[in-house]
Structure formats: C-alpha cells, structure tokens
Design a protein around this motif. Structure first.
Motif: not given
Lengths: 266, 266, 266
Positions: A245, B13, C9, C41, C44, C47
C-alpha cells in the motif's frame, strides 16, 4: 465572508488547535475555519509554505491563511500581514511568505497591535487570531499596522537547467508515498520544446519515458509520472507499492531533497 | 449560540467521531463543532481533563464541552451535566469534572433522559448528544435531570512544597516534546517570593536558572523554561532538539509523571 | 441543507483534504462538511465502504457522501451518483456503492459533467465537488448525468452458516483494538433461535459464552462481546488490555480477515 485556513505544526493530540478555533469563534461567531494540516514537521517553514502555496487558490477571495509554524515574533521575523491576489496571509515573516507567493506581494503590513495579554509564547492565539478576524470581517489592513516594502526572501533550492536537461528535486513525499518535485509543467515545456525525454530517479537506476494523465495509465503496481493539479511533476505508483500500500518513495528508497533528472532527446 | 467542543479517545481512523457529528447536525443543523482532540490515550480520563481544562475558557460562554472518554454510565460514574462559569460539561462523572474545574461547579445535574434506542455501548452518540443539543439551543438543565450536590473527586498528584522548593511533576508531553508541569505561576510566585531559583530536571542532571518569555529566548537547540498560556511551567527546546525536530522529552529521556524540582535561593 | 461527508485515504499531513474543502466553500459558502475519516488504508475500497455504511444514517436526509478512495474514473469504474434512502453517494463505481448499501439503490446516474480543467488526476477536486455542491443546493440528479440501471457488484466475504453455527470474520479493528465482525445481530438471532452459544476467537483458544450490553459488563481488562451500535458482533476488552491501553486485537494477535466462530448449543 472568506474562509480562515489554518496550517501548523501543533499536531492533533494537543488542544492548541482547538484553543485557536475557540478564540476565533469567540471573536467571530460566523467564522468558517478549514484546517490545511497540523502535521507539518516541527518548525519546518518550507513544508508549511509548500502546503499553503499549493492550496490557497482553492479558497475564495477574501480568505485569510493563518500560519502557525515558527510564528514567534523577533526582529528577524516580524509579525506581518501579506495581501496577494485577494488573499491574506498572516504569520511571522521568517521567509515563509516568499516561499508561498510566486511573485511580489500586493501589499505588506507590519502588525502593530497589542497582544491580548502578557503571554508572548503563543502569538497565534493571543495576537494573530485578532488580525485574522479583523480581516475576515472585512476590516482594512491599515488598521492593523504600517505598510512596509518587501518581505524576507527565502530562496528555495530550484531546478538547475541547461539546454537539454532539468535537474530537479523531490520537495515533498505525500501520504501515499508519491514524490512531488519542483519541476513545473511550464519549465518542462520550455526546456523540452516537445522533444522526447527520460525521467531518471536515483540518477541512473529508474527510467520513465512517458508522462501520464491518470494514475491508472500505468498498470497497478507500476511507476507513473504526471503533472499534478499543482502543476508539479509527480512520480507515483498506481495503486501503491504491491503488497504494502506504500508508494514509490519507500519502494525506491527516495526522500525529500533527492534529485530527479529529466533529459531531453532530439 | 455556544460552540460544541468534543474530546475523545476515538482516534481519527474510525467513523465514531463522524457519527456523533452527524447526530448533532441532525438535531441541530446550525451547530458549530470544534474537535479538541480525539487522540487522548485510550481510557485516560486525566489526559482528557488536562486538555479540556486548558482550552475551555477560549470558547464563548454557553459552549458545551462533550467528553467522550470513559463516557459509559455506571453507578460509580453517572452521566452528569456540570455548569461552571457559563460553560457546560457533559459526560460520565468518573472524576473527570473535578479534574477540569479549579473550584466547585456552579451546578450539577444527573442526566435523566432515555437513550435513543436500546444500545447502551455508545452513550455519547445515543444519549449525550441529545443533552448537548438541548443546552446549545438554550434549553435549561432542569429539563434534563435532577440537580444534585457535588461531583466525584479525583485528586490529581499535586506539587509538594516547602519554604524553599517546589517538587512538581510532568503532567503532559506535547507534540513538540515540550514538558508541561503542574507547577503554576501563582505557586511559583508564592513560594519563590522573588528569589533566584534553579529548575532541575531528572533530579540533579539538568539545571535552568532563568525563566524566559519566548521560546527563542534561548539559542536554537537550547533548553528554555517559561510559563505557558495555561499558566503552567513548561520546559522546551527552542526549535526542537538539534537534528531531530523532537523536543526536550526525548533529549533528556523524560516522560509523564517524572519530577521537576524548583529550588529557591536566598 | 444536507451535510457533505467526506471519506478518503488522503491522510492528514497533506493539503489535499483542504483543497477539496476550499473548492466546496468556493462553490457553496454555506456548506457544512464533516470528515468521516481520511485515514482509510491507501486504496482500500472495502475499508472506506465499511465506515460510510456504518455512519451515513446518522446524517440528515439530503446529505451527500463524497468518496475519495479509488475515485479515478475508468471504463470499469465510471463516476456515478447513487441515491439511497434520501442520501446521495458520489464516487467512482468500483464496487464501493454495493458495499455501502444493504439493498438495491433507489437510483443510479452516470456523471456526465466536464472537469473544471484538463487535469484528470484529482477528480474529487475537479469534478465530484461540483456534483456534491449541486446536490446539496437541492439540484436534481438528472442535470448531472444519465440514469442507468444497477451498480457494480463487489461481493464481500460473508459469514457461512449452518443450522448450529456462524463462521464469521473480523472485518475491522478499530483504534481501541476492538474487533468488529461481519456477524449481524439479526443473523445471530436467526441461527441461534435463543439457544446458548460459544463465541470462539482464534478457533479453539478463546471462548466467550455471554453477550454483554455494556463494555464494562466484564471486569476491567477482561474480554467482552456485544452487538455494537451498527448491529455487528464486536469483541473488546473493557478498559483496554492491562498495562497497554491496547485492545483485544493485540492481546490475542488477531487481525482483519481472521475467523470468529459462533456455535449454538441445544
């Protein structure tokens, strides 16, 4: 009414940013505040300038950009208010203004107001907020201080060019691990004159021979070079480094200050 | 209308902070919300109290300070609303209120409203938001609950003094690595009576003999002690530790809870 | 007017989030913007979908949810606007919409507007902001694009059930180290039919035989299982792992994707 943007190195785990916002709302209940970032590396004027330079034009005219990095006043860094293209920048003139602006400011004022109290360690909170709110209310700069000529110059490292090459630098690594360079699209066009080119990272090791218009022009996991929305040459990995990532910075072991070479071929 | 400040250990987060804000705006579209910090160490009531205590007075009267750390209700920690100097504090009374306030609260109410649903694991979202919005709208505390006497006492460690010294503690290390102590300016004046002093960190190893008014009163990279905007003795390094950008905490290996000794000399 | 929520992100150390907010305020000065999180992330999609799915219903109808993760347009991922239960979702249709919604969308539109400029690398900034502002202003989706049928399906891993067990997965570890699973309360009730149960983590090693309604139903430092405000089975440690403040994830060495088994007993 313009927006108040706020950039600092205060971090996000303390109450310092909130103290400033509380003071703003106490003076100007209808203020709108946007955090640029509060994760500027501690005391890193250049990094603060980079972010503000890249972002300020997205805000409406009349916006005030409060700079909370190295904002302490000293003889070498007086508190100043700088007007530029309908925007105001407020902070200590330690060179940050010259790094934000790409030409001479429209007007510069020494801030000449008293602090709110006798605490001199937090001028953003106890002095500069007052300046920002005055300007957001539509107040004139003249009330705040004396007009002066010029700002402190802080000369960034710039790309070195010759007829067939640009030797630029990585000026920022973003959260994706993308490499942002100081090579502008206009410089690239000026030196390149439409010729073919090779972009070299880490001197000889990594070559890119084509600029892209999307990150996904490369296959996933492959390196891509493009001019970003700030007009700067950026090197990225489409979708991040495989399996991590992360980005091209960690993959190639590159960091801020490293060279990026563009060679043009006839 | 006052501001809603929000302090929690939810981190940045997850969507938990946004859920609370969504619920606030759904009930009170014109609310203004300021994050104090959401990076309080998990379950650390004292750290939450430190930030709120330091920051609340920068907000206008009528503001509501929502405390999302250890906010679960229990017999030992009932949900309460505390009025103090025109501000409201809303949370579970686990001792946090007594750590925020420097004298007795003006009024205390047990919160006596039903949850929005039968989910009891997120009282900030399903109960306390409703209380906060009611107060921000100008509603009276009496509607929310029953007036009670007193709040739970949580006694912080305090400086120990004698005629010639103050033995204080580091109560917080901020994002710059600055050391914030529990030694107030008023205590310093009271015990010091204008005498010379030595501030000792790590017991004997590091001495400071002069208080400063600016961080840059010391040369760059040198230690400086000053009373900060919260009136607390703070030890910092001007410009951060050389080469690291870090602060005095990492340089001297100091951390929260460590002693700071001030000795006054005749 | 609804709220604009923003999930990305982009991280918090860059100016990218601020650029988007500046563009929003420039077009719609009265906008209210809530960050869901910018610490998804990198790249992602799942997510991002998890957070938006869990949070969107806390916002008022008419809200627009801007998805800044993998937002690049491609033939396989066209820019789309999805209407669902009075909310709008705006992003690239890479499967994210199907992961957010729990049934078919009410309407889907291909976004058919020009970019603000010829920079194609930041569509959130140069295209999707315009869509979001139009919708927040109360504009109709028809102006923005052509109505289409269906969205791209992205099938998440789902629990596997038989008559006496549910084999679920950890789909998220939150900032407390709490384990969020894909086992819903309704599935639990359906398969369990009121029977006794054992919840097993790490296959055989760790057993929980009772669901709780509060985190503090367990003693401090002990594991607790409950259905959270999103209706998902969650395993936590009351007060965090002893001595670390961390959670059950670090204590048991569990991570996203790991199995959670529920066995029902007659």
């Amino acid at each position: 009414m313009g927006i108040l943007t706020f950039t600092s190195d205060y971090g996000l785990s303390d109450h310092y940013v909130a103290a400033v916002k509380g003071a703003v709302y106490s003076q100007l209940p209808e203020a709108r505040i946007v955090d640029v970032t509060h994760l500027v590396s501690p005391f890193d004027t250049k990094e603060a300038a980079y972010h503000i330079r890249q972002v300020f034009r997205y805000f409406p005219k009349g916006s005030v950009h409060l700079i909370g990095v190295n904002a302490d006043h000293s003889d070498k860094a007086p508190h100043r208010l700088v007007a530029f293209e309908g925007h105001y920048f407020v902070g200590a003139d330690n060179g940050v203004f010259s790094l934000i602006l790409d030409r001479e400011p429209d007007a510069v004022y020494d801030i000449n107001l008293p602090y709110d109290n006798d605490i001199l360690t937090f001028p953003v909170l106890h002095l500069l907020v007052k300046v920002a709110c005055h300007l957001l209310r539509g107040g004139t700069p003249e009330v705040i201080g004396r007009k002066v000529e010029g700002i402190k110059r802080s000369e960034p490292v710039r790309p070195i060019t010759d007829a067939d090459s640009i030797r630029g630098h990585i000026i920022h690594v973003d959260a994706f691990g993308n490499l942002i360079t100081d090579i502008t699209q206009s410089l690239f066009r000026e030196i390149g004159r439409g010729r073919a080119y090779t972009i070299r990272l880490r001197l000889e090791k990594h070559h890119i021979k084509e600029l892209s218009t999307h990150y996904h022009d490369a296959e996933e996991g492959r390196t891509v070079a493009l001019f970003n929305t700030g007009g700067l040459l950026e090197v990225a990995i489409n979708g991040g480094a495989p399996g991590s990532g992360g980005g091209v910075a960690s993959l190639l072991g590159l960091t801020k200050g490293d060279l990026v070479l563009v060679v043009f071929h006839d």
